[in-house]
Design a protein around this motif. Structure first.
Motif, PDB file in Angstrom:
ATOM      1  N   GLU A   6       0.894  -1.137  -0.034  1.00  0.00           N
ATOM      2  CA  GLU A   6       0.022   0.140   0.041  1.00  0.00           C
ATOM      3  C   GLU A   6       0.934   1.326   0.037  1.00  0.00           C
ATOM      4  OE1 GLU A   6      -3.231  -0.077  -0.572  1.00  0.00           O
ATOM      5  OE2 GLU A   6      -3.125  -2.511  -0.447  1.00  0.00           O
ATOM      6  N   GLY A  24      -2.533   0.231  -4.162  1.00  0.00           N
ATOM      7  CA  GLY A  24      -1.526  -1.205  -3.896  1.00  0.00           C
ATOM      8  C   GLY A  24      -0.826  -1.169  -5.129  1.00  0.00           C
ATOM      9  N   ILE A 133      -5.103   1.649   7.411  1.00  0.00           N
ATOM     10  CA  ILE A 133      -5.165   1.297   6.091  1.00  0.00           C
ATOM     11  C   ILE A 133      -6.117   0.426   5.599  1.00  0.00           C
ATOM     12  CG2 ILE A 133      -3.501   0.217   4.567  1.00  0.00           C
ATOM     13  CD1 ILE A 133      -2.230   2.764   5.208  1.00  0.00           C
ATOM     14  N   VAL A 137      -9.023   0.994   2.899  1.00  0.00           N
ATOM     15  CA  VAL A 137      -9.059   0.014   1.761  1.00  0.00           C
ATOM     16  C   VAL A 137     -10.760  -0.195   1.578  1.00  0.00           C
ATOM     17  CG1 VAL A 137      -9.148  -2.094   0.702  1.00  0.00           C
ATOM     18  CG2 VAL A 137      -6.941  -0.899   1.591  1.00  0.00           C
TER      19      VAL A 137
END
Length: 193
Positions: A6, A24, A133, A137
């Motif tokens: 990431e 990503g 994170i 996503v």
């Protein structure tokens, strides 16, 4: 399963203004691979200038900010490509586009690394950073996932926030939580429980 990192990708628009987006990426040998969904401002910028900068940062506010309308982060010009390096980057890699493997939904972009630099030491992993994170996503897929899945995941991820978050992680988490709540309100999902 492919190993995905990431990162924050910066690309420049037609006016030379940086556009910041979490992505990503995969690596294949010395090559960097990205597969942005269409439509994508980052994709448009990369196809225009044929380069980008991959920023490696532990400031999760940049990830959360990009998904909540906070894309104005300090940057400086890249060294070898027409791009921008985030001031908060621990390291960065400057990428030159080598190949585009066309796909109607998700083209694959193949890059060569033409320059890389370390700026600050990596201090180690923080569970709250990983939780932010993961929520980022999920937020990037709000339109694709059932809201029940998002709620369950958020409840679990919140444990790491409560136990290990610093000020930056708390701020990023709050931005993402607000985005989820706004999505529920916009789609009237908050009243269906």
């Amino acid at each position: 399963m492919p190993l995905i990192y990431e990162t924050i990708i910066t690309s420049l628009n037609a006016d030379g203004q940086p556009y910041i987006a979490p992505f990503g990426i995969r690596e294949r040998g010395d090559l960097v691979i990205m597969a942005p969904f269409r439509p994508s401002i980052t994709l448009d910028n990369i196809l225009l200038h044929r380069c980008a900068v991959m920023n490696l940062t532990d400031d999760v506010r940049v990830f959360a900010g990009a998904l909540t309308g906070r894309r104005d982060w300090p940057s400086r010009p890249a060294d070898k490509v027409y791009g921008a390096v985030l001031e908060s980057a621990l390291a960065h890699r400057e990428l030159q586009l080598l190949e585009v493997r066309e796909d109607a939904q998700r083209p694959e972009l193949v890059f060569n690394v033409v320059h890389e630099a370390q700026h600050l030491p990596f201090r180690g992993f923080n569970r709250a950073q990983a939780a932010v994170i993961e929520l980022a996503v999920l937020v990037s897929r709000l339109h694709l996932l059932p809201i029940e899945k998002i709620d369950v995941e958020m409840a679990y991820l919140n444990i790491a926030i409560e136990k290990t978050a610093g000020e930056r992680e708390m701020q990023a988490w709050q931005w993402l939580v607000e985005r989820v709540e706004n999505f529920k309100a916009e789609t009237n999902l908050g009243n269906m429980a």
